[in-house]
Scaffold this motif. Sequence first.
Motif, PDB file in Angstrom:
ATOM      1  N   ARG A 118      50.578  59.018  30.805  1.00  0.00           N
ATOM      2  CA  ARG A 118      51.293  58.214  31.793  1.00  0.00           C
ATOM      3  C   ARG A 118      52.364  57.347  31.125  1.00  0.00           C
ATOM      4  NH1 ARG A 118      46.036  56.358  31.285  1.00  0.00           N
ATOM      5  NH2 ARG A 118      45.786  54.256  30.418  1.00  0.00           N
ATOM      6  N   GLY A 119      53.330  56.948  31.925  1.00  0.00           N
ATOM      7  CA  GLY A 119      54.404  56.107  31.427  1.00  0.00           C
ATOM      8  C   GLY A 119      54.013  54.643  31.398  1.00  0.00           C
ATOM      9  N   GLU A 120      54.556  53.939  30.424  1.00  0.00           N
ATOM     10  CA  GLU A 120      54.328  52.495  30.340  1.00  0.00           C
ATOM     11  C   GLU A 120      55.523  51.865  29.633  1.00  0.00           C
ATOM     12  OE1 GLU A 120      51.165  49.773  28.028  1.00  0.00           O
ATOM     13  OE2 GLU A 120      50.278  51.040  29.595  1.00  0.00           O
ATOM     14  N   GLY A 121      56.332  51.129  30.393  1.00  0.00           N
ATOM     15  CA  GLY A 121      57.493  50.464  29.821  1.00  0.00           C
ATOM     16  C   GLY A 121      58.511  51.418  29.227  1.00  0.00           C
ATOM     17  N   GLY A 122      58.583  52.640  29.761  1.00  0.00           N
ATOM     18  CA  GLY A 122      59.532  53.625  29.253  1.00  0.00           C
ATOM     19  C   GLY A 122      58.945  54.561  28.224  1.00  0.00           C
ATOM     20  N   ASP A 123      57.843  54.151  27.584  1.00  0.00           N
ATOM     21  CA  ASP A 123      57.170  55.011  26.612  1.00  0.00           C
ATOM     22  C   ASP A 123      56.139  55.890  27.319  1.00  0.00           C
ATOM     23  OD1 ASP A 123      58.590  53.646  24.642  1.00  0.00           O
ATOM     24  OD2 ASP A 123      56.959  52.210  24.308  1.00  0.00           O
ATOM     25  N   LEU A 124      55.683  56.924  26.617  1.00  0.00           N
ATOM     26  CA  LEU A 124      54.609  57.761  27.132  1.00  0.00           C
ATOM     27  C   LEU A 124      53.323  57.384  26.415  1.00  0.00           C
ATOM     28  CD1 LEU A 124      54.008  60.172  29.060  1.00  0.00           C
ATOM     29  CD2 LEU A 124      54.137  61.640  27.042  1.00  0.00           C
ATOM     30  N   ILE A 125      52.324  56.994  27.203  1.00  0.00           N
ATOM     31  CA  ILE A 125      51.012  56.639  26.668  1.00  0.00           C
ATOM     32  C   ILE A 125      50.073  57.822  26.860  1.00  0.00           C
ATOM     33  CG2 ILE A 125      49.052  55.059  26.876  1.00  0.00           C
ATOM     34  CD1 ILE A 125      51.610  53.736  25.883  1.00  0.00           C
ATOM     35  N   ILE A 126      49.287  58.142  25.835  1.00  0.00           N
ATOM     36  CA  ILE A 126      48.329  59.246  25.910  1.00  0.00           C
ATOM     37  C   ILE A 126      46.951  58.676  25.597  1.00  0.00           C
ATOM     38  CG2 ILE A 126      47.727  61.558  25.095  1.00  0.00           C
ATOM     39  CD1 ILE A 126      50.655  61.808  24.132  1.00  0.00           C
ATOM     40  N   TYR A 160      44.529  55.330  22.188  1.00  0.00           N
ATOM     41  CA  TYR A 160      45.686  55.974  22.819  1.00  0.00           C
ATOM     42  C   TYR A 160      46.863  56.088  21.854  1.00  0.00           C
ATOM     43  CZ  TYR A 160      47.643  51.246  23.634  1.00  0.00           C
ATOM     44  OH  TYR A 160      48.130  49.967  23.497  1.00  0.00           O
ATOM     45  N   GLY A 161      47.608  57.181  22.034  1.00  0.00           N
ATOM     46  CA  GLY A 161      48.809  57.406  21.251  1.00  0.00           C
ATOM     47  C   GLY A 161      50.037  56.974  22.033  1.00  0.00           C
ATOM     48  N   VAL A 162      51.115  56.683  21.310  1.00  0.00           N
ATOM     49  CA  VAL A 162      52.345  56.203  21.943  1.00  0.00           C
ATOM     50  C   VAL A 162      53.508  57.085  21.514  1.00  0.00           C
ATOM     51  CG1 VAL A 162      53.925  54.272  22.257  1.00  0.00           C
ATOM     52  CG2 VAL A 162      51.476  53.831  21.924  1.00  0.00           C
ATOM     53  N   LEU A 163      54.117  57.737  22.495  1.00  0.00           N
ATOM     54  CA  LEU A 163      55.344  58.508  22.270  1.00  0.00           C
ATOM     55  C   LEU A 163      56.490  57.660  22.813  1.00  0.00           C
ATOM     56  CD1 LEU A 163      56.869  61.040  21.427  1.00  0.00           C
ATOM     57  CD2 LEU A 163      56.175  62.118  23.566  1.00  0.00           C
ATOM     58  N   SER A 164      57.229  57.023  21.926  1.00  0.00           N
ATOM     59  CA  SER A 164      58.232  56.051  22.342  1.00  0.00           C
ATOM     60  C   SER A 164      59.410  56.716  23.050  1.00  0.00           C
ATOM     61  CB  SER A 164      58.749  55.263  21.142  1.00  0.00           C
ATOM     62  OG  SER A 164      59.543  56.096  20.311  1.00  0.00           O
ATOM     63  N   ARG A 165      60.116  55.933  23.840  1.00  0.00           N
ATOM     64  CA  ARG A 165      61.280  56.452  24.560  1.00  0.00           C
ATOM     65  C   ARG A 165      62.357  56.902  23.579  1.00  0.00           C
ATOM     66  NH1 ARG A 165      62.695  56.418  29.937  1.00  0.00           N
ATOM     67  NH2 ARG A 165      64.556  57.713  30.162  1.00  0.00           N
ATOM     68  N   LYS A 166      62.449  56.216  22.453  1.00  0.00           N
ATOM     69  CA  LYS A 166      63.447  56.610  21.455  1.00  0.00           C
ATOM     70  C   LYS A 166      63.174  58.011  20.928  1.00  0.00           C
ATOM     71  CE  LYS A 166      65.669  55.131  17.152  1.00  0.00           C
ATOM     72  NZ  LYS A 166      65.677  56.506  16.610  1.00  0.00           N
ATOM     73  N   VAL A 167      61.904  58.283  20.606  1.00  0.00           N
ATOM     74  CA  VAL A 167      61.535  59.617  20.127  1.00  0.00           C
ATOM     75  C   VAL A 167      61.762  60.651  21.230  1.00  0.00           C
ATOM     76  CG1 VAL A 167      59.636  61.069  19.324  1.00  0.00           C
ATOM     77  CG2 VAL A 167      59.880  58.735  18.449  1.00  0.00           C
ATOM     78  N   LEU A 168      61.420  60.291  22.449  1.00  0.00           N
ATOM     79  CA  LEU A 168      61.643  61.201  23.577  1.00  0.00           C
ATOM     80  C   LEU A 168      63.109  61.547  23.732  1.00  0.00           C
ATOM     81  CD1 LEU A 168      59.227  59.620  26.191  1.00  0.00           C
ATOM     82  CD2 LEU A 168      59.191  62.018  25.518  1.00  0.00           C
ATOM     83  N   ASP A 169      63.970  60.536  23.642  1.00  0.00           N
ATOM     84  CA  ASP A 169      65.408  60.762  23.818  1.00  0.00           C
ATOM     85  C   ASP A 169      65.987  61.643  22.723  1.00  0.00           C
ATOM     86  OD1 ASP A 169      65.425  59.267  26.119  1.00  0.00           O
ATOM     87  OD2 ASP A 169      66.119  57.420  25.161  1.00  0.00           O
ATOM     88  N   ASP A 170      65.332  61.644  21.552  1.00  0.00           N
ATOM     89  CA  ASP A 170      65.826  62.466  20.444  1.00  0.00           C
ATOM     90  C   ASP A 170      65.433  63.934  20.573  1.00  0.00           C
ATOM     91  OD1 ASP A 170      67.006  60.276  19.267  1.00  0.00           O
ATOM     92  OD2 ASP A 170      65.347  59.868  17.883  1.00  0.00           O
ATOM     93  N   LEU A 171      64.502  64.230  21.466  1.00  0.00           N
ATOM     94  CA  LEU A 171      64.058  65.615  21.643  1.00  0.00           C
ATOM     95  C   LEU A 171      65.115  66.421  22.375  1.00  0.00           C
ATOM     96  CD1 LEU A 171      60.338  65.035  22.725  1.00  0.00           C
ATOM     97  CD2 LEU A 171      61.173  65.683  20.449  1.00  0.00           C
TER      98      LEU A 171
END
Length: 228
Positions: free
Chosen positions: A137-145, A205-216
């Motif tokens: 799920r999303g949280e503050g723009g990041d993806l939380i797992i 929980y793991g955190v996939l940051s918005r910055k990392v997401l935007d780089d994909l």
Amino acid sequence: RMMLTGQVFAIMGKVAEDPQIRSIIKSADHYLYEKEIGGYRLNTDFHELKFDLGRMFGFAYGEKENGAVFSHMAVMYGNALYRRGYAKEGWKVLKSLSDTALDFDTSRIYPGIPEYFRSDGRGRYMLTMVTQVFGVRGEGGDLIIAPKLLAEQFDSQGKASIQISFANKTLEVIFENADRKDYGDYTLASAVCEGRELPIADGSYGVLSRKVLDDLGDGIHSVTIKLI
């Protein structure tokens, strides 16, 4: 006399404390649960007619708002339980609905369990499995797992996966649970996205940051979560 709605919001709104939640679960299982018809009824039979209280008492018991099993409220009950960490009990709610829907001789419908159908017939709010069971799920723009998967939800190789769209990216999140541990017994050992290690918070929980997401780039990107 018991109604499911009041129990749901007491749990979801964090009004009920753990001993009260356990009492709610015990009472709901005793007074409202009927596996053969899909799980948890909206209410017990009040054995009276109150037409001044609207639709609920305008139907025979077991029909519509008067004691039927509504996937809408049942899913909310399951969601509330997952939010408070009661994964086994939450899964019982969802699995009861699923088992009934897939039993065509009983349900007489095509399989599928939305919270409700909108005006054009499309099922909506299939979010509890995604955001609570798989915990993506999303949280503050990041993806939380933050998975709450039970041992029985992994395949024979100890794997489970889900494909989602988030922040205009397509992700396949793969959970590896080699020892097939149950929720509450495992912690997150690592989280990796396309070879990049992701931070783990509190071992839960793991955190996939918005910055990392935007780089994909385009295409499907894999995220592997290892549980130990």
